[in-house]
Design an enzyme around this catalytic site. Sequence first.
Site, short mmCIF file in Angstrom:
data_model
loop_
_atom_site.label_atom_id
_atom_site.label_comp_id
_atom_site.label_asym_id
_atom_site.label_seq_id
_atom_site.Cartn_x
_atom_site.Cartn_y
_atom_site.Cartn_z
N LYS A 154 0.85 -1.20 0.00
CA LYS A 154 0.00 0.00 0.00
C LYS A 154 0.88 1.25 0.00
CE LYS A 154 -3.84 -2.45 1.99
NZ LYS A 154 -4.53 -2.95 3.18
N GLN A 173 -5.30 -1.86 9.24
CA GLN A 173 -5.10 -3.19 8.64
C GLN A 173 -5.80 -4.25 9.49
OE1 GLN A 173 -3.44 -3.57 5.63
NE2 GLN A 173 -4.11 -5.69 5.73
N ASP A 182 -11.22 2.50 3.10
CA ASP A 182 -11.53 1.06 2.93
C ASP A 182 -13.04 0.87 2.67
OD1 ASP A 182 -9.53 -0.83 2.86
OD2 ASP A 182 -9.34 -0.99 5.04
#
Length: 281
Positions: free
Chosen positions: A52, A96, A119
């Site tokens: 990422k 995460q 997200d």
Amino acid sequence: MAKIIDGKKISAEIKEELKQEVAKFKEQGKEAALAVIQVGNDPASSVYVRNKKRACEYIGIGSLSYELPEETSEEELLKLIADLNAKQEVSGILVQLPLPSHMDEDKVIRAIDPAKDVDGFHPQNVGALVIGQKGFVSCTPAGIIELLKRSGVEIAGKHCVVIGRSNIVGKPMALLMLRENATVTVTHSKTQNLKEICKQADILIVAIGKKEFITADYIKEGAAVIDVGIHRDENNKLSGDVKFDEAEPLASAITPVPGGVGPMTIAMLMNNCVETMRRDA
Ligand code: NAP
């Protein structure tokens, strides 16, 4: 012979387009930065976090990483999220997953400012998707829509069967296909006659999490088959939820594993980060 949908190539195209878009925004004095929080040092998560960061660098946006020890308390994590919510220079925040078991994932996700939830997991963004309003969309399903569109697979009016109803793949996938005017059937572990239902699909999207579960008997001739599954064997070889060798001769188009859906997730995460720049345009 099916057309092989090349997710690697399509994700590279998207990242290239985003890079150019970011360069233009930067000329206008706009910046974006993604903050990635990792708790603990799960090796798979570390690889994802590194990728990422690399993608942020590639498209030209900032990235901040916060690597917290496994024993971090939920309170400390919530405090960090609150600080990042308040920082103007941070436009996207990603925690995460999975988190260590002493943390409540739902509570942590709800703590992220929905306007920075790149997200797309915050209930406000999920709700926006349900009622067709603007918001961040979960990256893997959004990537599948791009794969289909950029590969010339027609969606409107087609029967799409989604296998799986998880919050991060199956459910948002079904909603996105509905938004694209497909006729959608969602199936799950309690579904009866799964084979018969799948055999009716013009587009079969498989997110069942079971290695090579979908064989030839689930596939209608000419269907487009999208395999979301990722399974790694003891030799690090990847395979999907679909038995590729059986599905490929029947399908009109199919995603391989690796190189299909997988690379799209980061590309769409980057798209969500750039969305924070477009929003203020
Ligand atoms: P998940 O949370 O385990 O969900 C699996 C879904 O499949 C559930 O809804 C479950 O039904 C359903 N299911 C299980 N067994 C079934 C059966 N025999 N018949 C019909 N449905 C069945 O998994 P997920 O997070 O959605 O992920 C699915 C797969 O995609 C995994 O292999 C994961 O590693 C992969 N994945 C890939 C990416 C990517 O970037 N490519 C991203 C995310 C996930 P119930 O709801 O009834 O339990």
